[in-house]
Scaffold this motif. Structure first.
Motif, PDB file in Angstrom:
ATOM      1  N   SER A 327       0.827  -1.207   0.000  1.00 54.99           N
ATOM      2  CA  SER A 327       0.000   0.000   0.000  1.00 54.99           C
ATOM      3  C   SER A 327       0.859   1.254   0.000  1.00 54.99           C
ATOM      4  O   SER A 327       0.578   2.224  -0.713  1.00 54.99           O
ATOM      5  CB  SER A 327      -0.918  -0.001   1.218  1.00 54.99           C
ATOM      6  OG  SER A 327      -1.782  -1.111   1.207  1.00 54.99           O
ATOM      7  N   LYS A 329       3.880   1.686  -1.205  1.00 53.43           N
ATOM      8  CA  LYS A 329       4.574   1.910  -2.471  1.00 53.43           C
ATOM      9  C   LYS A 329       3.593   2.232  -3.602  1.00 53.43           C
ATOM     10  O   LYS A 329       3.924   3.002  -4.504  1.00 53.43           O
ATOM     11  CB  LYS A 329       5.422   0.688  -2.817  1.00 53.43           C
ATOM     12  CG  LYS A 329       6.569   0.488  -1.832  1.00 53.43           C
ATOM     13  CD  LYS A 329       7.438  -0.701  -2.164  1.00 53.43           C
ATOM     14  CE  LYS A 329       8.577  -0.830  -1.166  1.00 53.43           C
ATOM     15  NZ  LYS A 329       9.463  -1.969  -1.450  1.00 53.43           N
ATOM     16  N   LYS A 330       2.383   1.669  -3.561  1.00 50.56           N
ATOM     17  CA  LYS A 330       1.413   1.960  -4.611  1.00 50.56           C
ATOM     18  C   LYS A 330       0.749   3.317  -4.416  1.00 50.56           C
ATOM     19  O   LYS A 330       0.474   4.026  -5.377  1.00 50.56           O
ATOM     20  CB  LYS A 330       0.349   0.862  -4.660  1.00 50.56           C
ATOM     21  CG  LYS A 330       0.833  -0.450  -5.251  1.00 50.56           C
ATOM     22  CD  LYS A 330      -0.298  -1.420  -5.467  1.00 50.56           C
ATOM     23  CE  LYS A 330      -0.956  -1.836  -4.167  1.00 50.56           C
ATOM     24  NZ  LYS A 330      -1.966  -2.893  -4.379  1.00 50.56           N
ATOM     25  N   GLU A 331       0.472   3.685  -3.160  1.00 46.05           N
ATOM     26  CA  GLU A 331      -0.284   4.894  -2.897  1.00 46.05           C
ATOM     27  C   GLU A 331       0.583   6.139  -2.744  1.00 46.05           C
ATOM     28  O   GLU A 331       0.107   7.257  -2.950  1.00 46.05           O
ATOM     29  CB  GLU A 331      -1.126   4.707  -1.636  1.00 46.05           C
ATOM     30  CG  GLU A 331      -2.162   3.616  -1.763  1.00 46.05           C
ATOM     31  CD  GLU A 331      -2.866   3.309  -0.461  1.00 46.05           C
ATOM     32  OE1 GLU A 331      -3.702   2.402  -0.451  1.00 46.05           O
ATOM     33  OE2 GLU A 331      -2.564   3.973   0.558  1.00 46.05           O
ATOM     34  N   ARG A 332       1.834   5.985  -2.379  1.00 49.08           N
ATOM     35  CA  ARG A 332       2.656   7.166  -2.136  1.00 49.08           C
ATOM     36  C   ARG A 332       3.939   7.162  -2.977  1.00 49.08           C
ATOM     37  O   ARG A 332       4.273   8.132  -3.632  1.00 49.08           O
ATOM     38  CB  ARG A 332       2.995   7.263  -0.645  1.00 49.08           C
ATOM     39  CG  ARG A 332       3.873   8.443  -0.267  1.00 49.08           C
ATOM     40  CD  ARG A 332       3.227   9.772  -0.613  1.00 49.08           C
ATOM     41  NE  ARG A 332       1.973   9.981   0.076  1.00 49.08           N
ATOM     42  CZ  ARG A 332       1.854  10.603   1.236  1.00 49.08           C
ATOM     43  NH1 ARG A 332       2.917  11.094   1.836  1.00 49.08           N
ATOM     44  NH2 ARG A 332       0.657  10.772   1.795  1.00 49.08           N
ATOM     45  N   LYS A 334       5.100   4.780  -5.486  1.00 51.07           N
ATOM     46  CA  LYS A 334       4.954   4.377  -6.880  1.00 51.07           C
ATOM     47  C   LYS A 334       6.334   4.139  -7.500  1.00 51.07           C
ATOM     48  O   LYS A 334       7.129   3.390  -6.983  1.00 51.07           O
ATOM     49  CB  LYS A 334       4.147   5.427  -7.639  1.00 51.07           C
ATOM     50  CG  LYS A 334       2.723   5.566  -7.124  1.00 51.07           C
ATOM     51  CD  LYS A 334       1.938   6.594  -7.903  1.00 51.07           C
ATOM     52  CE  LYS A 334       0.525   6.711  -7.334  1.00 51.07           C
ATOM     53  NZ  LYS A 334      -0.258   7.755  -8.025  1.00 51.07           N
ATOM     54  N   TYR A 351       3.122   9.785   5.421  1.00 50.83           N
ATOM     55  CA  TYR A 351       2.191   8.727   5.041  1.00 50.83           C
ATOM     56  C   TYR A 351       1.767   7.906   6.254  1.00 50.83           C
ATOM     57  O   TYR A 351       0.573   7.614   6.434  1.00 50.83           O
ATOM     58  CB  TYR A 351       2.835   7.811   3.994  1.00 50.83           C
ATOM     59  CG  TYR A 351       1.931   6.672   3.565  1.00 50.83           C
ATOM     60  CD1 TYR A 351       0.989   6.855   2.571  1.00 50.83           C
ATOM     61  CD2 TYR A 351       2.020   5.429   4.176  1.00 50.83           C
ATOM     62  CE1 TYR A 351       0.145   5.816   2.178  1.00 50.83           C
ATOM     63  CE2 TYR A 351       1.178   4.391   3.800  1.00 50.83           C
ATOM     64  CZ  TYR A 351       0.249   4.589   2.807  1.00 50.83           C
ATOM     65  OH  TYR A 351      -0.585   3.557   2.429  1.00 50.83           O
ATOM     66  N   TYR A 356      -1.947   7.230   6.962  1.00 44.56           N
ATOM     67  CA  TYR A 356      -2.326   5.830   7.143  1.00 44.56           C
ATOM     68  C   TYR A 356      -2.973   5.588   8.503  1.00 44.56           C
ATOM     69  O   TYR A 356      -4.074   5.023   8.589  1.00 44.56           O
ATOM     70  CB  TYR A 356      -1.097   4.933   6.978  1.00 44.56           C
ATOM     71  CG  TYR A 356      -1.407   3.462   7.111  1.00 44.56           C
ATOM     72  CD1 TYR A 356      -1.301   2.825   8.343  1.00 44.56           C
ATOM     73  CD2 TYR A 356      -1.821   2.715   6.016  1.00 44.56           C
ATOM     74  CE1 TYR A 356      -1.597   1.477   8.472  1.00 44.56           C
ATOM     75  CE2 TYR A 356      -2.123   1.367   6.142  1.00 44.56           C
ATOM     76  CZ  TYR A 356      -2.013   0.755   7.372  1.00 44.56           C
ATOM     77  OH  TYR A 356      -2.319  -0.568   7.501  1.00 44.56           O
ATOM     78  N   ARG A 360      -6.550   7.140   6.500  1.00 44.88           N
ATOM     79  CA  ARG A 360      -6.813   6.162   5.446  1.00 44.88           C
ATOM     80  C   ARG A 360      -7.816   5.102   5.893  1.00 44.88           C
ATOM     81  O   ARG A 360      -7.689   4.500   6.959  1.00 44.88           O
ATOM     82  CB  ARG A 360      -5.504   5.481   5.044  1.00 44.88           C
ATOM     83  CG  ARG A 360      -5.657   4.473   3.911  1.00 44.88           C
ATOM     84  CD  ARG A 360      -4.324   3.778   3.673  1.00 44.88           C
ATOM     85  NE  ARG A 360      -4.383   2.831   2.586  1.00 44.88           N
ATOM     86  CZ  ARG A 360      -4.814   1.574   2.726  1.00 44.88           C
ATOM     87  NH1 ARG A 360      -5.217   1.129   3.907  1.00 44.88           N
ATOM     88  NH2 ARG A 360      -4.814   0.747   1.687  1.00 44.88           N
ATOM     89  N   HIS A 362      -9.416   1.545   5.963  1.00 46.04           N
ATOM     90  CA  HIS A 362      -8.853   0.201   5.825  1.00 46.04           C
ATOM     91  C   HIS A 362      -9.990  -0.788   5.596  1.00 46.04           C
ATOM     92  O   HIS A 362     -10.935  -0.851   6.377  1.00 46.04           O
ATOM     93  CB  HIS A 362      -8.069  -0.174   7.083  1.00 46.04           C
ATOM     94  CG  HIS A 362      -7.018  -1.203   6.850  1.00 46.04           C
ATOM     95  ND1 HIS A 362      -7.309  -2.488   6.447  1.00 46.04           N
ATOM     96  CD2 HIS A 362      -5.669  -1.150   6.950  1.00 46.04           C
ATOM     97  CE1 HIS A 362      -6.193  -3.182   6.326  1.00 46.04           C
ATOM     98  NE2 HIS A 362      -5.178  -2.398   6.615  1.00 46.04           N
TER      99      HIS A 362
END
Length: 378
Positions: A327, A329-332, A334, A351, A356, A360, A362
């Motif tokens: 999450s 790496k994909k959301e912040r 990339k 983050y 998070y 965020r 969940h």
């Protein structure tokens, strides 16, 4: 008055939110859940070092300006060379000669030879003989290699093609044949290779007590921890986290430029300081060297923590920690590459602590944040 203790790493990042990133004390207090009195005290403690840092930054800025001016002068000297010439800078001399010949009516030959770092006399000699004797011989050998490869139905690699050439009387080296086949992408066709099975061996130091029991009934019953890495222009930045399985909240984290055991220990120390568990807590990890160290086992024993380890080569045994890193790496993150470790540290801190844990939604918690889930369960 709160008795919650914070690690030096947490304090340093909180102060940077105020001093370097322009947030007010009230905003940071609300974002991180820290009292304004504590924030003022932390800021006051680091302010004497800021003036020295400012002077050092000015010196560094002046040095950078001088470097940029020198670079600008060099760029002005080379500005007449088209940008497409950059593609031949790392090529051989003959490729550069071909580029110079194609653009000799647009730019001076001497200038292009200087920029591309080739001899002008070599260019004029190349005009009379574009291909060397070796290049001509390579073209002839390539025809024989293609014939041998086609005759085998595409299953011969360099060793067997070399044997065919030697059989017909060609005097060439094995590595020369391999080089020509590699350059022209002539490869042996093979069937599918059966994937190698990696046995999930149990850990020797600690049993897999958690055994994928990722749903627990109360806070601080079981934590999972793991380490990942972030790419920066200064090198890798390693991140260790500790996640509470009850609320999926990140209760401890640490970021360092090395994979020393202190990375994992500092993250666990933050979790202990924040949560202060009164009953034994199960701490699950993989079989990394940091978690198998004597310092890790001593720390767990001293703070009433029970170690648990995944099976070897089995990432699903620690799926919650792996899911958090996915999450992140994909959301912040990339495909981003940070210029400095400091920028990466600040972004990850924002983050975890601001987005998070507190904001965020969940999916495992019914689309509420970990902080809201814990507050609702009290």
């Amino acid at each position: 008055m709160s008795t919650q203790r914070y690690t030096p790493e947490f304090k340093e990042e909180a102060v940077r939110q105020i001093v370097d990133r322009g947030y007010s004390v009230a905003e940071v207090s609300e974002r991180l859940g820290v009292s304004a009195h504590s924030l003022y005290k932390w800021v006051k403690a680091v302010k004497p070092d800021r003036s020295d840092q400012h002077a050092a930054d000015l010196v560094e800025a002046k040095s950078e300006i001088l470097k940029l001016r020198a670079q600008l002068r060099r760029t002005e000297e080379e500005r007449d060379i088209p940008k497409k010439g950059r593609s031949v800078l790392c090529q051989g001399p003959r490729v550069k000669y071909r580029f110079i010949n194609d653009h000799r009516h647009e730019h001076r030959v001497a200038t292009m030879c200087r920029v591309l770092k080739v001899a002008r006399s070599g260019f004029y000699q190349w005009l009379h003989k574009p291909l060397s004797d070796r290049a001509i011989e390579d073209e002839r050998l390539l025809g024989l290699i293609r014939a041998s490869y086609a005759a085998s139905g595409g299953v011969y690699g360099a060793p067997r093609v070399f044997a065919d050439l030697r059989e017909v009387g060609e005097c060439c080296g094995r590595h020369r044949v391999a080089r020509l086949m590699r350059i022209h992408k002539i490869r042996a066709l093979r069937g599918y290779k059966k994937p190698r099975h990696i046995a999930g061996r149990p850990a020797i130091l600690a049993p897999n007590t958690l055994n994928r029991g990722f749903t627990v009934e109360r806070p601080d019953q079981a934590w999972v921890t793991d380490i990942t890495y972030l790419r920066t222009w200064q090198g890798w930045l390693y991140l260790a986290v500790v996640v509470d399985l009850y609320s999926r909240k990140v209760v401890g984290w640490s970021m360092k430029p090395t994979l020393a055991k202190e990375l994992a220990l500092d993250a666990l120390l933050m979790a202990v300081w924040r949560r202060r568990p009164r009953v034994p807590v199960l701490v699950h990890s993989d079989q990394g060297s940091q978690y198998g160290s004597d310092a890790w086992r001593r720390f767990c024993t001293a703070h009433n923590l029970e170690p648990s380890m995944s099976r070897r080569g089995n990432c699903w045994d620690n799926a919650v920690a792996e899911s958090f890193f996915s999450s992140l790496k994909k959301e912040r993150i990339k495909k981003r590459i940070y210029k400095t470790r400091e920028l990466a540290r600040a972004d990850v801190f924002d983050y975890i602590e601001v987005f998070y844990n507190r904001t965020r939604r969940h999916s495992h918690l019914g689309d509420v944040s970990p902080e809201a889930f814990e507050q609702a369960s009290k």
